[in-house]
Design an enzyme around this catalytic site. Structure first.
Site, PDB file in Angstrom:
ATOM      1  N   ASP A 171       0.812  -1.214   0.000  1.00 47.36           N
ATOM      2  CA  ASP A 171       0.000   0.000   0.000  1.00 47.36           C
ATOM      3  C   ASP A 171       0.846   1.266   0.000  1.00 47.36           C
ATOM      4  O   ASP A 171       1.939   1.306   0.579  1.00 47.36           O
ATOM      5  CB  ASP A 171      -0.931   0.023   1.215  1.00 47.36           C
ATOM      6  CG  ASP A 171      -2.080  -0.964   1.095  1.00 47.36           C
ATOM      7  OD1 ASP A 171      -2.312  -1.478  -0.005  1.00 47.36           O
ATOM      8  OD2 ASP A 171      -2.750  -1.206   2.129  1.00 47.36           O
ATOM      9  N   TYR A 172       0.299   2.305  -0.577  1.00 51.33           N
ATOM     10  CA  TYR A 172       0.935   3.619  -0.652  1.00 51.33           C
ATOM     11  C   TYR A 172       1.428   4.103   0.712  1.00 51.33           C
ATOM     12  O   TYR A 172       2.542   4.603   0.841  1.00 51.33           O
ATOM     13  CB  TYR A 172      -0.087   4.598  -1.247  1.00 51.33           C
ATOM     14  CG  TYR A 172       0.179   6.059  -1.012  1.00 51.33           C
ATOM     15  CD1 TYR A 172       1.078   6.762  -1.812  1.00 51.33           C
ATOM     16  CD2 TYR A 172      -0.498   6.762  -0.011  1.00 51.33           C
ATOM     17  CE1 TYR A 172       1.309   8.112  -1.600  1.00 51.33           C
ATOM     18  CE2 TYR A 172      -0.271   8.109   0.204  1.00 51.33           C
ATOM     19  CZ  TYR A 172       0.635   8.781  -0.591  1.00 51.33           C
ATOM     20  OH  TYR A 172       0.858  10.106  -0.383  1.00 51.33           O
TER      21      TYR A 172
END
Length: 255
Positions: free
Chosen positions: A83-84
């Site tokens: 995830d970012y």
């Protein structure tokens, strides 16, 4: 606060997410390398940093930063997701054959992954086995949710430390203190947002998780980190460990 470039995520104040970063400043940033050979490059991904950007986005990403560090490497091949907002171990393949082998291992859940997280509150038990199915949230185009009709999902949770986290609220600039626990997470399955949803489900969401905290902790990052990884390659196992970014973060008392 959300950022329209990344729907559903909080607007980041980190160096890596500043889309107005000058070329000179970008040149000064490097992604820490944990392992390198002629088949794989394994890095410690910064938090609030994309793996790669859409074509019309020139902001910094793992791949754009690595291209500056390794201009002689023509292509970096992604073999899994991170995830970012999550930091930590990220594996890139340097050949088609290496990408095929690693992708298969991730897809078949043969890769052992361990995460660290700081979660809200003091967990009562020392360990948990969360077994709750996960599905898309029909009321939100980014979030997932617990759903009896969803895909099976299991997470092992081990409490490492209980304490208190003192931070400066990014919006109000006020000093705040909250009870937290540091946990080790081992996903048995690999559903989207699994760790974040499971921890929210037991009432201890990850600190700084804009999408899954009911009362958002406006601190400098989401406190989730990919800490260890075992990749069982045919040529031999790779055991990788990224430094713990939460070391020393907890206080023993709220004072």
């Amino acid at each position: 606060m959300t950022d329209e470039r990344w729907p559903g995520t909080r607007k980041s104040f980190s160096l890596y997410a500043n889309m107005t970063m000058s070329a000179r400043l970008l040149d000064s940033v490097s992604v820490p390398v944990l392992y390198e050979d002629d088949r794989y490059l394994i890095v410690d991904k910064p938090y609030d940093c994309r793996i790669q950007n859409p074509r019309d986005d020139q902001g910094p990403s793992v791949q754009s930063l690595l291209t500056k560090q390794y201009p002689h490497i023509p292509i970096f091949r992604n073999v899994h997701q991170l995830d970012y907002a999550t930091s930590g171990i990220y594996v890139l393949a340097l050949t088609k054959q290496a990408a095929a082998e690693a992708s298969k291992l991730f897809r078949e859940r043969q890769v052992q992954k361990t995460y660290l997280a700081i979660v809200a509150g003091h967990l009562i038990e020392d360990s948990y086995h969360i077994d709750q199915p996960i599905a898309d949230d029909p009321d939100h185009d980014f979030r997932m949710k617990i759903d009896v009709n969803g895909k099976s999902a299991q997470t092992l949770v081990q409490v490492l430390e209980r304490g208190y986290y003192r931070y400066t609220d990014e919006t109000t600039k006020q000093e705040k203190t909250m009870a937290v626990s540091k946990v080790e997470l081992r996903p048995v399955t690999g559903r989207r947002h699994q760790l974040r949803v499971h921890l929210q489900h037991i009432g201890h969401p990850i600190v700084g998780d804009y999408n899954y905290e009911s009362k958002y902790t406006d601190t400098f990052r989401m406190m989730l980190h990919a800490h260890k990884l075992r990749l069982p390659l045919k040529a031999g196992h790779l055991d990788i460990e990224a430094p713990d970014p939460f070391q020393g973060l907890l206080r023993s008392s709220p004072e």
